[in-house]
Each structure stands twice: as structure tokens, then as C-alpha cells.
Design a protein around this motif. Structure first.
Motif, PDB file in Angstrom:
ATOM      1  N   THR A   1      -2.187   6.472   7.599  1.00 28.09           N
ATOM      2  CA  THR A   1      -2.344   6.457   9.059  1.00 28.09           C
ATOM      3  C   THR A   1      -1.143   5.768   9.715  1.00 28.09           C
ATOM      4  OG1 THR A   1      -3.851   4.581   8.707  1.00 28.09           O
ATOM      5  CG2 THR A   1      -4.841   6.699   9.263  1.00 28.09           C
TER       6      THR A   1
ATOM      7  N   VAL B   1      -4.705   0.158  16.352  1.00 25.84           N
ATOM      8  CA  VAL B   1      -4.847   1.293  17.257  1.00 25.84           C
ATOM      9  C   VAL B   1      -6.358   1.594  17.357  1.00 25.84           C
ATOM     10  CG1 VAL B   1      -4.278   3.770  17.395  1.00 25.84           C
ATOM     11  CG2 VAL B   1      -2.538   2.111  16.665  1.00 25.84           C
TER      12      VAL B   1
ATOM     13  N   GLN C   1     -14.444   2.301  11.313  1.00 22.56           N
ATOM     14  CA  GLN C   1     -13.677   3.399  10.697  1.00 22.56           C
ATOM     15  C   GLN C   1     -14.289   3.785   9.347  1.00 22.56           C
ATOM     16  OE1 GLN C   1      -9.448   2.568  10.459  1.00 22.56           O
ATOM     17  NE2 GLN C   1      -9.295   2.056  12.625  1.00 22.56           N
TER      18      GLN C   1
ATOM     19  N   LYS D   1       0.838  -1.211   0.000  1.00 24.28           N
ATOM     20  CA  LYS D   1       0.000   0.000   0.000  1.00 24.28           C
ATOM     21  C   LYS D   1       0.870   1.256   0.000  1.00 24.28           C
ATOM     22  CE  LYS D   1      -2.096  -1.110   3.874  1.00 24.28           C
ATOM     23  NZ  LYS D   1      -1.590  -2.451   4.178  1.00 24.28           N
ATOM     24  N   GLY D   2       1.789   1.319   0.967  1.00 24.89           N
ATOM     25  CA  GLY D   2       2.653   2.507   1.081  1.00 24.89           C
ATOM     26  C   GLY D   2       3.536   2.672  -0.152  1.00 24.89           C
ATOM     27  N   THR D   3       4.067   1.555  -0.629  1.00 25.86           N
ATOM     28  CA  THR D   3       4.958   1.564  -1.792  1.00 25.86           C
ATOM     29  C   THR D   3       4.232   2.096  -3.027  1.00 25.86           C
ATOM     30  OG1 THR D   3       5.981  -0.415  -0.848  1.00 25.86           O
ATOM     31  CG2 THR D   3       6.453   0.049  -3.170  1.00 25.86           C
TER      32      THR D   3
ATOM     33  N   ARG E   1       3.600   6.340  13.173  1.00 29.44           N
ATOM     34  CA  ARG E   1       5.042   6.159  13.403  1.00 29.44           C
ATOM     35  C   ARG E   1       5.706   7.495  13.696  1.00 29.44           C
ATOM     36  NH1 ARG E   1       4.041   2.012   9.841  1.00 29.44           N
ATOM     37  NH2 ARG E   1       4.313   3.259   7.972  1.00 29.44           N
TER      38      ARG E   1
ATOM     39  N   ARG F   1      -0.879  -9.238  12.921  1.00 32.47           N
ATOM     40  CA  ARG F   1      -1.399  -8.288  11.926  1.00 32.47           C
ATOM     41  C   ARG F   1      -2.218  -9.018  10.862  1.00 32.47           C
ATOM     42  NH1 ARG F   1       4.125  -5.665  10.427  1.00 32.47           N
ATOM     43  NH2 ARG F   1       2.996  -4.420   8.901  1.00 32.47           N
TER      44      ARG F   1
ATOM     45  N   ARG G   1      -9.608   0.661   8.384  1.00 25.72           N
ATOM     46  CA  ARG G   1      -9.186  -0.723   8.631  1.00 25.72           C
ATOM     47  C   ARG G   1     -10.236  -1.511   9.389  1.00 25.72           C
ATOM     48  NH1 ARG G   1      -3.294   0.277   8.091  1.00 25.72           N
ATOM     49  NH2 ARG G   1      -2.192  -1.684   8.217  1.00 25.72           N
TER      50      ARG G   1
ATOM     51  N   ARG H   1      11.713  -6.932   5.149  1.00 25.19           N
ATOM     52  CA  ARG H   1      11.811  -5.532   5.600  1.00 25.19           C
ATOM     53  C   ARG H   1      12.372  -5.474   7.023  1.00 25.19           C
ATOM     54  NH1 ARG H   1       6.489  -1.954   5.426  1.00 25.19           N
ATOM     55  NH2 ARG H   1       5.939  -3.199   7.226  1.00 25.19           N
TER      56      ARG H   1
ATOM     57  N   GLY I   1       4.566  -9.243  -8.108  1.00 22.42           N
ATOM     58  CA  GLY I   1       5.407  -8.836  -9.240  1.00 22.42           C
ATOM     59  C   GLY I   1       6.286  -7.678  -8.821  1.00 22.42           C
TER      60      GLY I   1
ATOM     61  N   GLY J   1      -4.113   2.775   4.305  1.00 23.21           N
ATOM     62  CA  GLY J   1      -4.151   2.114   5.618  1.00 23.21           C
ATOM     63  C   GLY J   1      -5.357   2.512   6.449  1.00 23.21           C
TER      64      GLY J   1
ATOM     65  N   ASP K   1      -1.326  -5.124  16.848  1.00 27.21           N
ATOM     66  CA  ASP K   1      -2.759  -4.869  16.993  1.00 27.21           C
ATOM     67  C   ASP K   1      -3.150  -3.573  16.304  1.00 27.21           C
ATOM     68  OD1 ASP K   1      -3.265  -7.152  18.504  1.00 27.21           O
ATOM     69  OD2 ASP K   1      -2.500  -6.171  20.316  1.00 27.21           O
TER      70      ASP K   1
END
Ligand code: B4P
Length: 193
Positions: free
Chosen positions: A31, A59, A92, A13-15, A36, A144, A88, A127, A173, A85, A57
Motif C-alpha cells: 500500500t 491515510v 483495515q 517489510k518492503g525489503t 507513493r 509514524r 495497519r 534512508r 541483521g 503494509g 500519519d
């Protein structure tokens, strides 16, 4: 335009969001990144979030909802926003619907990345070796994945039920190969908007 990039932990997702942000000129709101950043500044909220995230977990919804409402409130209606993100949980998703209604906006599309779980675990463990993120331990990764299956996966049905276009994209890929699919999916779903 409000888009969501959705998927299990480690699906990219972030990538992919970083690439979507560049290509489509969207404001990227992650989020995970906000949490972070709070954690690294050592605020009371950040310390609590860091403890929860390290265990794998989710938040609490009310904290996340306040964070997102405050950030969304700062954007004007002309700004396209990519949410990464979030949401979730179904709660929300409903809170987001209310926030956007108040702003005269709505979720326009969802791009959902699909990656098999064994590959997700491999990516996150890789990672862990490279970046050492606190929530990339094997135990936290398993938690997670459990949270995703138990609470997050159902969010897609919320959007399908509400007739929001959901584009499922194969997330397996190379980064550019996946982005090619993501770009086409966004063009397809936004063409008719
Ligand atoms: P996030 O920051 O959203 O973390 P993630 O799910 O691991 O991220 P993502 O899927 O973006 O993976 P990435 O692109 O980095 O959330 C972290 C934590 O914050 C959550 O567990 C939770 O505790 C908390 N949180 C956040 N939002 C919340 C909310 N709304 N409610 C409650 N709690 C919330 O990719 C992962 C790895 O794969 C990277 O190393 C990347 O380089 C690699 N990768 C990506 N694409 C690849 C590809 N195509 N091939 C090979 N490797 C790839």
C-alpha cells in the motif's frame, strides 16, 4: 495463499517482500508503494495521500480499503498474494477479512518483523540521507512510530485471536540473514496448509 508481511516502519517489510516475491512466486501488493505512485502522478487522491504521509500519519481506512479491494479483485484465486503494509489498523484488518471472504479466500499467515525502535529510527534516517523520502524526516518518523504503537501493533492480536499463524522473526541483521529467517518461517507456517 495470502500472506502478510508485518512490522513497524523501517523494519524491512518492503525489503524482505521483494525477496519473498522472488522466492515464493507471490504477487506483491504494497500500500505504501501504491500511495507513493499515486502521489508522483499528482492525482487528487495522490496529493491528499502525499500530505498525510509526509506528516507521518496513516491515510484514511476507507481510501486504503478501496485501493486494496480493487487490486485484490484483479487477482485470481490461484495467485498467491503478499500484502505489505496492510492492514495497519484493526478496522483495515476487519475490512480485509470481509473482502477475502467475498473472494472465498482468507489470510493464511503473518510474518511479523521485530526490530527495536532506536534501530528503526537509525535505518529511516539513513534512508532519508540516501533517498530523501518525504516521510523520513525525524518529526515524521516519530509520528509514524507513535501511529504504529497506537494503532498498528494491535493488528497482530487480531490474527492471533482468529487462529491465523503468526511467525515473529528477528529483523536485526544483514538483509540475507534476515531473509533466511523469513524463508524458514514461511516454510514452517505453510507446511501444514
Ligand atoms: P510503507 O511504504 O509501508 O513504509 P515503511 O513502513 O517505512 O516501510 P518498510 O518497513 O517496508 O521499510 P523498508 O523495507 O523500506 O508506508 C509509508 C507510509 O504510507 C505510511 O507511513 C503511511 O502514511 C502510508 N500507508 C501505507 N500503507 C498504509 C495503510 N495500510 N494504511 C494507512 N496508511 C498507509 O526498510 C526501511 C529502510 O531500512 C530501508 O532504507 C532499507 O534499506 C533499510 N533496511 C531494511 N532491512 C534492513 C536490514 N536488515 N538492515 C539494515 N537496513 C535495513
Amino acid at each position: 495463499m495470502i500472506g502478510l508481511i508485518f512490522g513497524p516502519p523501517g523494519s524491512g517489510k518492503g525489503t524482505q517482500a521483494a525477496r519473498i516475491e522472488r522466492e515464493f512466486g507471490m504477487a506483491h501488493l504494497s500500500t505504501g508503494e501504491i500511495l507513493r505512485s499515486e502521489a508522483s502522478h499528482g492525482s487528487a487522491v495522490g496529493k491528499e495521500a502525499a500530505r498525510i504521509m509526509a506528516a507521518g500519519d496513516l491515510v484514511p481506512d476507507d481510501l486504503i480499503d478501496r485501493i486494496v479491494a480493487s487490486r485484490l479483485g484483479r487477482t485470481d484465486a490461484a495467485t498467491s498474494v503478499l500484502l505489505d503494509g496492510f492492514p495497519r489498523t484493526i478496522e483495515q484488518a476487519k475490512a480485509l477479512d470481509r473482502m477475502l471472504r467475498q473472494l472465498g479466500r482468507k489470510v493464511d499467515y503473518v510474518v511479523a518483523l521485530d526490530v527495536p525502535e532506536p534501530l528503526l529510527v537509525d535505518r529511516l534516517l539513513h534512508r532519508a540521507a540516501v533517498e530523501g523520502r518525504a516521510d523520513d524526516t525525524r518529526e515524521a518518523i516519530m509520528e509514524r512510530m507513535h501511529e504504529y504503537r497506537a494503532r498498528t501493533a494491535a493488528v497482530l492480536d487480531h490474527y492471533r485471536r482468529n487462529d491465523v499463524p503468526v511467525a515473529e522473526v528477528d529483523g536485526v541483521g544483514g538483509l540475507d540473514e534476515v531473509f533466511g529467517r523469513v524463508r524458514e518461517a514461511i516454510k514452517r507456517v505453510t507446511d501444514g496448509i
